[in-house]
Design an enzyme around this catalytic site. Structure first.
Site, PDB file in Angstrom:
ATOM      1  CE  LYS A   1      -3.933  -2.351   2.095  1.00 41.37           C
ATOM      2  NZ  LYS A   1      -4.811  -2.605   3.249  1.00 41.37           N
TER       3      LYS A   1
ATOM      4  CD  GLN B   1      -3.789  -4.311   6.295  1.00 37.35           C
ATOM      5  OE1 GLN B   1      -3.855  -3.249   5.678  1.00 37.35           O
ATOM      6  NE2 GLN B   1      -4.264  -5.445   5.790  1.00 37.35           N
TER       7      GLN B   1
ATOM      8  CG  ASP C   1      -9.472   0.385   4.734  1.00 37.60           C
ATOM      9  OD1 ASP C   1      -9.143  -0.103   3.637  1.00 37.60           O
ATOM     10  OD2 ASP C   1      -8.828   0.205   5.787  1.00 37.60           O
TER      11      ASP C   1
HETATM   12  N1  GUN Z   1      -7.301  -6.529   6.072  1.00 37.93           N
HETATM   13  C1  GUN Z   1      -7.630  -7.255   4.982  1.00 37.93           C
HETATM   14  N2  GUN Z   1      -8.086  -6.453   4.003  1.00 37.93           N
HETATM   15  C2  GUN Z   1      -8.024  -5.199   4.481  1.00 37.93           C
HETATM   16  C3  GUN Z   1      -8.349  -3.933   3.921  1.00 37.93           C
HETATM   17  O1  GUN Z   1      -8.795  -3.789   2.776  1.00 37.93           O
HETATM   18  N3  GUN Z   1      -8.126  -2.860   4.725  1.00 37.93           N
HETATM   19  C4  GUN Z   1      -7.658  -2.981   5.988  1.00 37.93           C
HETATM   20  N4  GUN Z   1      -7.507  -1.878   6.699  1.00 37.93           N
HETATM   21  N5  GUN Z   1      -7.349  -4.137   6.532  1.00 37.93           N
HETATM   22  C5  GUN Z   1      -7.533  -5.238   5.774  1.00 37.93           C
END
Ligand code: GUN
Length: 288
Positions: free
Chosen positions: A58, A102, A125
């Site tokens: 990311k 996350q 998100d």
């Molecule tokens: N854990 C698995 N997928 C995601 C996501 O798209 N965003 C976040 N913040 N955590 C995750």
């Protein structure tokens, strides 16, 4: 010998991401010319190895497109109060347009409290109840990145969902439920299947579009797919040899499907691309 095996077209998430990220980079340049750099804060609590890879990708995606990004890593024993305080500071930081914690978070931290602590204006998100409510009611708001990426993949092949039967396997808040709402918004007839669904195969055999978002290998096999169907694989699993694989038996299903997304190189890169799009749009909104 000639190969006469029919095969699905591959929807290439890497190639599509490249196109979309080039557009994002241009818009970032335009914002920067006005003195604003889109900023994303990524928070990782603990040592989950998969999460470490995701957050690295990311942040790299951000850097490649000219964003400002900060990766904050905290020990597994971080308190909930400390995390909430950090989020509060980032909510008020004008250089930050997107905040992402996350998931999963360690067990002493309530993930829902964390999600609701993020300002809806920075919820790139799309997990906040304000974002979920906006999606449900057709109001503007951030769309969760993975289902958003899936919709972009359908758009890239010019697929018209009106009147089609879409079957979503999985009912998570992150993928299954928002995916179903987005497909519905495009006038598909939507079925959500899950662990208590009695006859999954009977459902998927009726589907024009199947989204597999369970997190388990071989949830979808060739005998469960109608010829020509579009299959989107959201899974991220490891096979016996430790290789990345999805929820779909790719080699089998590609013989039957019309279109299919691979793992790796399908939905995964698109998820990060849509995170960049959401962060950029947040910055553009703040600049307006
Ligand atoms: N854990 C698995 N997928 C995601 C996501 O798209 N965003 C976040 N913040 N955590 C995750």
């Amino acid at each position: 010998m000639t190969n006469t095996t029919p095969g699905a077209h591959i929807i290439d998430g890497v190639a599509l991401s490249k196109q979309l990220r080039a557009q994002v980079t241009q818009r970032v340049q335009a914002l920067k010319a006005r003195g604003i750099t889109p900023g994303l804060a990524v928070i990782l609590v603990g040592e989950n190895p998969a999460s470490q890879v995701y957050v690295r990708n990311k942040v790299k995606g951000c850097e490649d497109c000219g964003f400002y990004s900060v990766l904050e890593k905290y020990d597994t024993d971080m308190s909930e109060a400390a995390l909430l305080e950090r989020i509060d500071t980032l909510n008020r930081d004008p250089t930050i347009h997107g905040i992402l914690v996350q998931l999963p978070v360690p067990k002493q931290i309530d993930a829902n409290k964390v999600i609701e602590a993020i300002s809806p204006a920075k919820d790139v998100d799309g997990f906040h109840i304000a974002s979920a409510g906006a999606l449900m009611t057709g109001m503007p708001g951030f769309v969760p990145c993975t289902p958003y990426g899936c919709m972009k993949m359908l758009e890239s092949i010019g697929y018209d969902l009106r009147g089609k039967h879409a079957v979503v396997i999985g009912r998570s808040n992150i993928v299954g439920k928002p995916m179903a709402l987005l497909l519905l918004q495009k006038n598909a007839t939507v079925t959500i299947c899950h662990s208590a669904t009695r006859d999954l195969k009977a459902m998927t055999l009726q589907a024009d579009v199947i989204v597999a978002a369970v997190g388990k290998r071989n949830v979808l096999t060739a005998d469960m797919v109608k010829p020509g169907a579009v299959v989107l694989d959201v899974g991220m699993n490891r096979n016996d040899e430790g290789k990345l694989c999805g929820d779909v038996d790719f080699e089998g299903v590609r013989q039957v499907a019309g279109w299919i997304t691979p793992v790796p190189g399908g939905v995964g890169p698109m998820t990060i691309t849509m995170l960049l799009v959401n962060t950029l749009e947040s910055a553009e909104r703040a600049a307006a």
